[in-house]
Design an enzyme around this catalytic site. Structure first.
Site, PDB file in Angstrom:
ATOM      1  N   LYS A 102       0.822  -1.213   0.000  1.00  0.00           N
ATOM      2  CA  LYS A 102       0.000   0.000   0.000  1.00  0.00           C
ATOM      3  C   LYS A 102       0.858   1.267   0.000  1.00  0.00           C
ATOM      4  O   LYS A 102       0.350   2.373  -0.257  1.00  0.00           O
ATOM      5  CB  LYS A 102      -0.942  -0.011   1.208  1.00  0.00           C
ATOM      6  CG  LYS A 102      -2.028  -1.063   1.108  1.00  0.00           C
ATOM      7  CD  LYS A 102      -2.882  -1.134   2.357  1.00  0.00           C
ATOM      8  CE  LYS A 102      -4.009  -2.154   2.201  1.00  0.00           C
ATOM      9  NZ  LYS A 102      -3.520  -3.527   1.916  1.00  0.00           N
ATOM     10  N   ASN A 152      -0.340  -8.889   1.341  1.00  0.00           N
ATOM     11  CA  ASN A 152      -1.139  -9.404   2.450  1.00  0.00           C
ATOM     12  C   ASN A 152      -0.638 -10.767   2.926  1.00  0.00           C
ATOM     13  O   ASN A 152      -0.110 -11.553   2.141  1.00  0.00           O
ATOM     14  CB  ASN A 152      -2.597  -9.543   2.013  1.00  0.00           C
ATOM     15  CG  ASN A 152      -3.199  -8.206   1.618  1.00  0.00           C
ATOM     16  OD1 ASN A 152      -3.663  -7.460   2.454  1.00  0.00           O
ATOM     17  ND2 ASN A 152      -3.184  -7.904   0.334  1.00  0.00           N
ATOM     18  N   VAL A 153      -0.847 -11.019   4.220  1.00  0.00           N
ATOM     19  CA  VAL A 153      -0.441 -12.288   4.819  1.00  0.00           C
ATOM     20  C   VAL A 153      -1.692 -13.088   5.162  1.00  0.00           C
ATOM     21  O   VAL A 153      -2.576 -12.610   5.885  1.00  0.00           O
ATOM     22  CB  VAL A 153       0.414 -12.053   6.082  1.00  0.00           C
ATOM     23  CG1 VAL A 153       0.775 -13.384   6.723  1.00  0.00           C
ATOM     24  CG2 VAL A 153       1.677 -11.279   5.728  1.00  0.00           C
ATOM     25  N   LEU A 154      -1.771 -14.294   4.630  1.00  0.00           N
ATOM     26  CA  LEU A 154      -2.936 -15.152   4.844  1.00  0.00           C
ATOM     27  C   LEU A 154      -3.145 -15.454   6.329  1.00  0.00           C
ATOM     28  O   LEU A 154      -2.207 -15.857   7.021  1.00  0.00           O
ATOM     29  CB  LEU A 154      -2.768 -16.465   4.087  1.00  0.00           C
ATOM     30  CG  LEU A 154      -2.929 -16.410   2.569  1.00  0.00           C
ATOM     31  CD1 LEU A 154      -2.435 -17.699   1.937  1.00  0.00           C
ATOM     32  CD2 LEU A 154      -4.384 -16.160   2.186  1.00  0.00           C
ATOM     33  N   GLY A 155      -4.357 -15.252   6.800  1.00  0.00           N
ATOM     34  CA  GLY A 155      -4.684 -15.590   8.171  1.00  0.00           C
ATOM     35  C   GLY A 155      -4.282 -14.560   9.202  1.00  0.00           C
ATOM     36  O   GLY A 155      -4.546 -14.740  10.397  1.00  0.00           O
ATOM     37  N   SER A 156      -3.644 -13.459   8.778  1.00  0.00           N
ATOM     38  CA  SER A 156      -3.233 -12.437   9.732  1.00  0.00           C
ATOM     39  C   SER A 156      -4.430 -11.599  10.156  1.00  0.00           C
ATOM     40  O   SER A 156      -5.504 -11.644   9.555  1.00  0.00           O
ATOM     41  CB  SER A 156      -2.155 -11.543   9.118  1.00  0.00           C
ATOM     42  OG  SER A 156      -2.685 -10.843   8.000  1.00  0.00           O
ATOM     43  N   SER A 157      -4.237 -10.798  11.200  1.00  0.00           N
ATOM     44  CA  SER A 157      -5.301  -9.916  11.674  1.00  0.00           C
ATOM     45  C   SER A 157      -5.704  -8.958  10.561  1.00  0.00           C
ATOM     46  O   SER A 157      -4.864  -8.286   9.971  1.00  0.00           O
ATOM     47  CB  SER A 157      -4.814  -9.127  12.896  1.00  0.00           C
ATOM     48  OG  SER A 157      -5.777  -8.205  13.307  1.00  0.00           O
ATOM     49  N   GLU A 202      -9.574   2.541  -0.836  1.00  0.00           N
ATOM     50  CA  GLU A 202      -9.295   1.165  -1.257  1.00  0.00           C
ATOM     51  C   GLU A 202      -9.004   1.103  -2.756  1.00  0.00           C
ATOM     52  O   GLU A 202      -9.763   1.630  -3.563  1.00  0.00           O
ATOM     53  CB  GLU A 202     -10.472   0.256  -0.925  1.00  0.00           C
ATOM     54  CG  GLU A 202     -10.195  -1.220  -1.158  1.00  0.00           C
ATOM     55  CD  GLU A 202     -11.311  -2.113  -0.646  1.00  0.00           C
ATOM     56  OE1 GLU A 202     -11.019  -3.268  -0.323  1.00  0.00           O
ATOM     57  OE2 GLU A 202     -12.467  -1.649  -0.569  1.00  0.00           O
ATOM     58  N   ARG A 251     -14.253   0.628  -0.342  1.00  0.00           N
ATOM     59  CA  ARG A 251     -14.214   1.446   0.854  1.00  0.00           C
ATOM     60  C   ARG A 251     -13.320   2.664   0.618  1.00  0.00           C
ATOM     61  O   ARG A 251     -12.532   2.678  -0.334  1.00  0.00           O
ATOM     62  CB  ARG A 251     -13.701   0.623   2.031  1.00  0.00           C
ATOM     63  CG  ARG A 251     -14.591  -0.566   2.367  1.00  0.00           C
ATOM     64  CD  ARG A 251     -13.982  -1.442   3.439  1.00  0.00           C
ATOM     65  NE  ARG A 251     -12.722  -2.015   3.029  1.00  0.00           N
ATOM     66  CZ  ARG A 251     -11.912  -2.711   3.831  1.00  0.00           C
ATOM     67  NH1 ARG A 251     -12.246  -2.898   5.082  1.00  0.00           N
ATOM     68  NH2 ARG A 251     -10.787  -3.208   3.375  1.00  0.00           N
TER      69      ARG A 251
END
Length: 249
Positions: free
Chosen positions: A47, A85-90, A182, A179
């Protein structure tokens, strides 16, 4: 479903993003330099490339802060690692999708064509550690290769099907609209950033010769002059985007 159409946290609290991502990076990195730490590695994000939101703008500035402090503390290796992005992260979409499916709710996707880069947590951690050991990370930015971007709509459909449910848009999947701030598609490097391969698979370096934090802004960050920092984000960092700019008010 409407509960998941929310304003991203940093868009809703932009000054908190400035304090956390910019002032926080400055204070921790400066402490590392003053105390003779061997390395300081900032974990950045895709980002930060041509940012149109508060998260990206403050993270891009954090990258520049890291590069700026290299000259002040040459004995410490300052660098940043940028990835998606990291899979499963917050905050990842997969836990959100799973919770919606388990609750028997429609899955919410913001746009039919939206895509994102993904990497597993173990892979991300391993590659960050490997990137941090590169000699040329000193005063530079590493970029992790993320493969092909994943269409979020297809990801939602696959999770529904794996759960034994149908995956019809308009009934099982709701399109909620982008959003504030985004993007449809993320990038890992800007057009003016040259990607340089390293000896480590999936780890590249970026030519950051043109990246520089103005001395006046470094001073404003050090003295926590928020108005000047926000003006800099508007004028120099954030690509023109009305929704994102409004969020800085």
């Amino acid at each position: 479903a409407a509960a998941y159409k929310h304003v991203p946290m940093m868009e809703e609290h932009p000054l908190a993003a400035v304090h956390n991502n910019i002032l926080g990076t400055w204070l921790v990195a400066k402490a590392a330099g003053e105390n003779g730490a061997k390395r300081f590695i900032l974990v950045s994000t895709d980002k930060a490339v041509c940012p149109v939101n508060v998260m990206g703008a403050t993270k891009r500035t954090a990258e520049l802060v890291t590069l700026y402090l290299q000259d002040l503390y040459p004995k410490t290796a300052f660098g940043a690692v940028r990835f998606g992005n990291v899979l499963g992260s917050s905050g990842s979409v997969i836990p959100i999708f799973k919770s919606q499916i388990e609750a028997g709710e429609p899955v919410t996707v913001t746009h039919m064509e939206i895509t994102r880069f993904f990497m597993t947590i173990p892979e991300a951690v391993q590659l960050i550690l490997q990137a941090s050991l590169l000699p040329k990370i000193k005063g530079g930015i590493a970029m992790l290769e993320m493969g092909e971007p994943v269409p979020i709509l297809e990801l939602a459909k696959n999770l529904l099907r794996l759960s034994g449910k149908s995956a019809r848009v308009g009934r099982d999947i709701f399109i909620t609209g982008l959003r504030p701030g985004e993007k449809l598609h993320e990038e890992l490097a800007a057009a003016d950033e040259k990607v340089v391969q390293t000896g480590i698979e999936k780890v590249n370096l970026l030519d950051t010769s043109g990246a520089q934090l103005p001395e006046s802004i470094a001073k404003a960050i050090e003295e926590e002059r928020i108005d000047e920092i926000v003006a800099y984000l508007r004028a120099e960092i954030m690509v023109a985007d009305l929704e994102a700019e409004v969020a800085l008010d």
